[in-house]
Design an enzyme around this catalytic site. Structure first.
Site, PDB file in Angstrom:
ATOM      1  N   ARG A  53     -11.315  -8.773 -16.681  1.00  0.00           N
ATOM      2  CA  ARG A  53     -10.734  -8.849 -15.343  1.00  0.00           C
ATOM      3  C   ARG A  53     -10.994  -7.533 -14.608  1.00  0.00           C
ATOM      4  O   ARG A  53     -10.852  -6.460 -15.182  1.00  0.00           O
ATOM      5  CB  ARG A  53      -9.230  -9.111 -15.395  1.00  0.00           C
ATOM      6  CG  ARG A  53      -8.845 -10.530 -15.769  1.00  0.00           C
ATOM      7  CD  ARG A  53      -9.242 -11.505 -14.669  1.00  0.00           C
ATOM      8  NE  ARG A  53      -8.889 -12.888 -14.997  1.00  0.00           N
ATOM      9  CZ  ARG A  53      -9.717 -13.757 -15.555  1.00  0.00           C
ATOM     10  NH1 ARG A  53     -10.952 -13.356 -15.881  1.00  0.00           N
ATOM     11  NH2 ARG A  53      -9.348 -14.986 -15.793  1.00  0.00           N
ATOM     12  N   ARG A  83     -10.370  -1.448  11.419  1.00  0.00           N
ATOM     13  CA  ARG A  83     -10.460  -1.558   9.961  1.00  0.00           C
ATOM     14  C   ARG A  83     -11.849  -2.055   9.603  1.00  0.00           C
ATOM     15  O   ARG A  83     -12.193  -3.222   9.855  1.00  0.00           O
ATOM     16  CB  ARG A  83      -9.398  -2.524   9.429  1.00  0.00           C
ATOM     17  CG  ARG A  83      -7.968  -2.068   9.651  1.00  0.00           C
ATOM     18  CD  ARG A  83      -7.671  -0.777   8.921  1.00  0.00           C
ATOM     19  NE  ARG A  83      -6.252  -0.424   8.948  1.00  0.00           N
ATOM     20  CZ  ARG A  83      -5.745   0.679   8.432  1.00  0.00           C
ATOM     21  NH1 ARG A  83      -6.556   1.572   7.864  1.00  0.00           N
ATOM     22  NH2 ARG A  83      -4.455   0.930   8.487  1.00  0.00           N
ATOM     23  N   ALA A  95       2.195   2.760   8.993  1.00  0.00           N
ATOM     24  CA  ALA A  95       2.188   2.595   7.542  1.00  0.00           C
ATOM     25  C   ALA A  95       1.331   3.662   6.904  1.00  0.00           C
ATOM     26  O   ALA A  95       0.496   4.289   7.562  1.00  0.00           O
ATOM     27  CB  ALA A  95       1.650   1.207   7.169  1.00  0.00           C
ATOM     28  N   GLU A 112       5.083   8.512   7.721  1.00  0.00           N
ATOM     29  CA  GLU A 112       4.052   7.824   8.495  1.00  0.00           C
ATOM     30  C   GLU A 112       4.535   7.479   9.896  1.00  0.00           C
ATOM     31  O   GLU A 112       3.759   7.529  10.856  1.00  0.00           O
ATOM     32  CB  GLU A 112       3.605   6.558   7.752  1.00  0.00           C
ATOM     33  CG  GLU A 112       2.907   6.829   6.433  1.00  0.00           C
ATOM     34  CD  GLU A 112       1.640   7.669   6.597  1.00  0.00           C
ATOM     35  OE1 GLU A 112       0.967   7.537   7.644  1.00  0.00           O
ATOM     36  OE2 GLU A 112       1.327   8.446   5.685  1.00  0.00           O
ATOM     37  N   GLU A 116       2.164   9.015  12.665  1.00  0.00           N
ATOM     38  CA  GLU A 116       1.323   8.083  13.414  1.00  0.00           C
ATOM     39  C   GLU A 116       1.819   7.831  14.834  1.00  0.00           C
ATOM     40  O   GLU A 116       1.005   7.676  15.754  1.00  0.00           O
ATOM     41  CB  GLU A 116       1.198   6.747  12.665  1.00  0.00           C
ATOM     42  CG  GLU A 116       0.340   6.825  11.420  1.00  0.00           C
ATOM     43  CD  GLU A 116      -0.045   5.456  10.883  1.00  0.00           C
ATOM     44  OE1 GLU A 116      -1.009   5.388  10.114  1.00  0.00           O
ATOM     45  OE2 GLU A 116       0.618   4.449  11.232  1.00  0.00           O
ATOM     46  N   GLY A 135      -3.771 -10.725  -8.093  1.00  0.00           N
ATOM     47  CA  GLY A 135      -4.853 -11.188  -8.950  1.00  0.00           C
ATOM     48  C   GLY A 135      -5.958 -10.170  -9.149  1.00  0.00           C
ATOM     49  O   GLY A 135      -6.752 -10.301 -10.088  1.00  0.00           O
ATOM     50  N   GLU A 139      -1.762  -2.836  -6.094  1.00  0.00           N
ATOM     51  CA  GLU A 139      -1.112  -2.359  -4.869  1.00  0.00           C
ATOM     52  C   GLU A 139       0.206  -3.085  -4.608  1.00  0.00           C
ATOM     53  O   GLU A 139       0.299  -4.315  -4.739  1.00  0.00           O
ATOM     54  CB  GLU A 139      -2.041  -2.552  -3.670  1.00  0.00           C
ATOM     55  CG  GLU A 139      -1.492  -2.023  -2.370  1.00  0.00           C
ATOM     56  CD  GLU A 139      -2.490  -2.127  -1.234  1.00  0.00           C
ATOM     57  OE1 GLU A 139      -2.209  -1.586  -0.147  1.00  0.00           O
ATOM     58  OE2 GLU A 139      -3.550  -2.744  -1.429  1.00  0.00           O
ATOM     59  N   GLU A 162      -7.817   6.773  12.324  1.00  0.00           N
ATOM     60  CA  GLU A 162      -6.515   7.110  12.901  1.00  0.00           C
ATOM     61  C   GLU A 162      -6.645   7.892  14.201  1.00  0.00           C
ATOM     62  O   GLU A 162      -5.752   7.839  15.056  1.00  0.00           O
ATOM     63  CB  GLU A 162      -5.683   7.908  11.897  1.00  0.00           C
ATOM     64  CG  GLU A 162      -5.115   7.077  10.757  1.00  0.00           C
ATOM     65  CD  GLU A 162      -4.146   7.881   9.908  1.00  0.00           C
ATOM     66  OE1 GLU A 162      -4.066   9.109  10.105  1.00  0.00           O
ATOM     67  OE2 GLU A 162      -3.470   7.283   9.066  1.00  0.00           O
TER      68      GLU A 162
END
Length: 203
Positions: A53, A83, A95, A112, A116, A135, A139, A162
């Protein structure tokens, strides 16, 4: 009836036969390949062969759903940020990665929010904790409701994506509608929005 077992996740890792790093550097994320073996059932014989895995190691992240009531309307502090893996600019919550060993995730969320969007909150409430992709990744996401907001000065210097993020406010009801009709698709933003909506409906 839900059966004899408790309706809850069960911690505990299966035995790892061997593990190979495929990528690891000074950043916080690594990729490895583990060979694992199913555990014995009730002290019985081992069943099946070891199998491989892929595992993405990640220290987790903390998100702040920062809400301020303005003219009787709940407004949410949001950001727009590019992103690259997702191939677009996404509406997100303030975040950050839990990259300080031993730090409580709520402290990460506080940092954050300050770095931010230059905000501090007087009240913090845990909303929900989730594994976004159990899976393949370790995280964990920790979500917090932040209230009692005030603007603060910060000397944080943003870099990379950012440095280009946009901070804006939106009514919570409009945010919820945008999540439900698919205009906002970033997972943590959707989870926090839906969780808060359910909590409000129960109060």
């Amino acid at each position: 009836m839900t059966g004899a077992r408790e309706l809850a996740d069960s911690p505990g890792a299966w035995p790892v036969v061997d593990s190979t790093d495929l990528h690891r550097d000074r950043w916080v994320v690594a990729l490895r390949r583990d060979r694992i073996h199913p555990p014995r059932q009730d002290q019985g014989p081992e069943v099946g062969e070891p199998f491989g895995r892929l595992v993405v190691e990640h220290p987790g992240a903390a998100m702040a759903l920062a809400i301020d009531e303005r003219d009787g309307v709940e407004q949410v502090c949001l950001i727009r940020q590019y992103r690259h893996p997702g191939g677009g600019t996404f509406v997100e919550l303030p975040a950050g990665i839990c990259d300080v060993p031993g730090e409580d995730p709520v402290e990460t969320a506080k940092r954050e929010l300050r770095e931010e969007v230059s905000l501090e909150a007087a009240e913090w409430q845990h909303l929900i904790t989730t594994y976004p992709s159990a899976g393949i990744s370790s995280e964990v996401h920790h979500f917090y409701l932040a209230r009692g907001l005030r603007e603060v000065e910060t000397d944080y210097v943003a870099e990379h994506e950012e440095a280009h993020l946009e901070v804006f406010w939106a009514p919570f009801d409009e945010l919820l509608a945008a999540v439900l009709d698919g205009r906002i698709t970033e997972g943590p933003t959707a989870i926090a929005t839906l969780a808060y909506a359910v909590i409000q409906s129960r109060s």
